[in-house]
Design an enzyme around this catalytic site. Structure first.
Site, PDB file in Angstrom:
ATOM      1  NE  ARG A 108      -3.928  -1.910   1.742  1.00 61.42           N
ATOM      2  CZ  ARG A 108      -5.139  -1.960   1.207  1.00 61.42           C
ATOM      3  NH1 ARG A 108      -5.620  -0.557   1.740  1.00 61.42           N
ATOM      4  NH2 ARG A 108      -5.846  -2.660   1.186  1.00 61.42           N
ATOM      5  CD  GLN A 139      -3.626   5.432  -4.781  1.00 62.19           C
ATOM      6  OE1 GLN A 139      -3.855   5.940  -4.877  1.00 62.19           O
ATOM      7  NE2 GLN A 139      -1.869   6.523  -3.183  1.00 62.19           N
ATOM      8  CG  ASP A 169      -5.108  -1.800  -4.657  1.00 63.65           C
ATOM      9  OD1 ASP A 169      -5.223  -3.056  -4.433  1.00 63.65           O
ATOM     10  OD2 ASP A 169      -4.989  -1.159  -3.586  1.00 63.65           O
ATOM     11  CB  SER A 216      -8.507  -0.666  -5.236  1.00 62.38           C
ATOM     12  OG  SER A 216      -8.855   0.634  -5.245  1.00 62.38           O
ATOM     13  CE1 TYR A 272      -4.350  -5.115   6.186  1.00 62.75           C
ATOM     14  CE2 TYR A 272      -2.452  -4.368   6.850  1.00 62.75           C
ATOM     15  CZ  TYR A 272      -3.481  -4.699   5.754  1.00 62.75           C
ATOM     16  OH  TYR A 272      -2.068  -5.454   4.421  1.00 62.75           O
TER      17      TYR A 272
END
Length: 448
Positions: free
Chosen positions: A122, A127, A130, A133, A230
């Site tokens: 991350r 991104q 990803d 996502s 998390y």
């Protein structure tokens, strides 16, 4: 020049790892792409589309991968496919790193290098790679659309001469990527939306999308996030207070979507049998975590079940039910990842195992497991997935045929969020873009 091989997926996976658009991008960079005949048909990409884009068509999976330097898949393939690959070749896909560690070890021992896209770090530069996502975003959308289609009433409030139709009440449990997109979709459809999450950072995101946040906001809640972003395991006392609040809330909900997943662990139970039974007949629940044991106590994996008048939808692979979009986004994720691995001048493989993107996703190298977390899982003889988790998908040895998907593609991380960073593209927990808000970049999250 490198060669990229693309086999057909199993009968329960309609998505594909490359699209004609991504083939054009790969061949422009000097790669040769060989795809199994019919592999893209369930995503509505024909062999002719791939040929026009510059790909070669193979008659079998073995032919597609035998000379490949890189093999791209959606799901973890069977061992037999890996044995047809040359040693040192790269297998890249969603390899289910927390399930069936012995199966991963067997793949590693064939001498191929394994990269699992679910483990993408991350960081800002990753991104665009990803997959959690891109796929979870579609899953959250599809969950609400499916629920609306099965709901026996309208979602928006309607005022007519004959009377007023009240707006439906939709409750989203878990505000990661899937949850945020579910909120946005339900709001667009005119529902009254509420949402909950164990992370305090999620409150702002939920409210920015026009939903009301529901949680016990005590001191423990304010610290309910790890340094890595998390969700933390909450105390029994907090769980009890939250359960009481949720129990009171779910009684009046028409549609509930549960999305909570924690990496490396079975999905937490969010709705008990008693809570389901407290809901009104005709209500709908969509359990997006059913592949990992489920968030709903009475959910049935892969099935649409009914319990005391409440419908519980436990379908696998929601992204696979919008395969054109899912494949297109996934293929772009893969191409962006491959560009990190290739020399910009020559187009040849130039793996830097110290690069955090490559190191983070790498599972196996030179015949052995190199990911510490996966290695420990293998030593313990365990797998993180619950008993309900389906077996690894099979790679087809014949042309793909259209069937209803039974595998899940939702993300396996717990829901989390950070404050938006300036001038970055959204991460896997970024807010879905709506006409009301612009996407921001939350931290690690685990909802599907």
């Amino acid at each position: 020049m490198i060669t990229i091989g693309v086999p057909a997926e199993g009968k329960d996976e309609p998505r594909i790892g490359v699209t004609p658009e991504s083939v054009k991008r790969l061949t422009k960079n000097g790669a040769e792409v060989v795809i199994r005949s019919g592999a893209g048909s369930r995503s509505h990409f024909s062999d002719e589309d791939y040929k026009e884009a510059g790909a070669k068509i193979a008659k079998s999976d073995a032919e597609a991968v035998k000379a490949a330097d890189i093999v791209l898949t959606v799901r973890r393939p069977e061992l037999s496919l890996a044995k047809n690959m040359k040693k040192g070749a790269l297998l890249i896909g969603m390899l289910e790193p927390f399930g069936d560690p012995k199966g991963l070890d067997a793949l590693a021992k064939t001498g191929i290098n394994l990269f699992s896209m679910e483990l993408m770090p991350r960081i800002t530069r990753a991104q665009v790679m990803d997959v959690l996502s891109s796929q979870s975003n579609l899953a959250g959308y599809k969950a609400v659309v499916d629920a609306a289609a099965s709901f026996g009433r309208a979602l928006p409030m309607m005022m007519t001469a004959a009377g007023t139709v009240p707006a439906a009440r939709v409750f989203i449990m878990g505000a990661g990527v899937a949850g945020l997109q579910a909120i946005a979709t339900a709001r667009r459809l005119g529902a009254i939306v509420t949402a909950t999450d164990v992370r305090p950072a999620a409150k702002e995101q939920v409210e920015s999308l026009g939903a009301k946040f529901v949680a016990v906001e005590d001191d423990e809640f304010k610290e309910a996030e790890t340094a890595g972003g998390y969700a933390k395991e909450m105390s029994d006392a907090y769980k009890k207070k939250q359960a009481e609040l949720i129990s009171d809330h779910v009684k009046n909900q028409d549609i509930i979507v549960t999305t909570a997943l924690i990496p490396g662990r079975p999905a937490p139970v969010l709705l008990t049998k008693a809570q389901v039974e407290s809901m009104k007949p005709g209500s709908i629940i969509v359990d997006m975590a059913v592949e990992r044991g489920g968030n709903v106590e009475v959910a049935k994996p892969g099935e649409i079940a009914e319990h005391k008048g409440v419908t519980i939808m436990g379908k696998f692979n929601l992204p696979g039910e919008v395969p054109v979009n899912a494949s297109s986004l996934y293929a772009k994720n893969l191409v962006s990842f491959l560009e990190v691995m290739l020399d910009k001048e020559t187009g040849d493989l130039a793996l830097d195992w110290e690069d955090e993107v490559i190191k983070g996703t790498g599972i196996a190298k030179d015949g052995g497991i190199v990911n510490e977390m996966i290695a420990n899982n293998l030593k313990s003889g365990g797998g993180a997935s619950a008993a309900k988790t389906p077996a690894a998908r099979k790679t087809s040895t014949t042309k793909s045929t259209t069937t209803k998907p039974k595998s899940a593609g939702t993300a396996a991380k717990s829901s989390t969020a950070k404050k938006p960073a300036a001038k970055t593209t959204p991460s896997r927990n970024a807010k879905p873009q709506t006409s009301r808000t612009q996407p921001t970049r939350p931290t690690k999250g685990g909802n599907s």
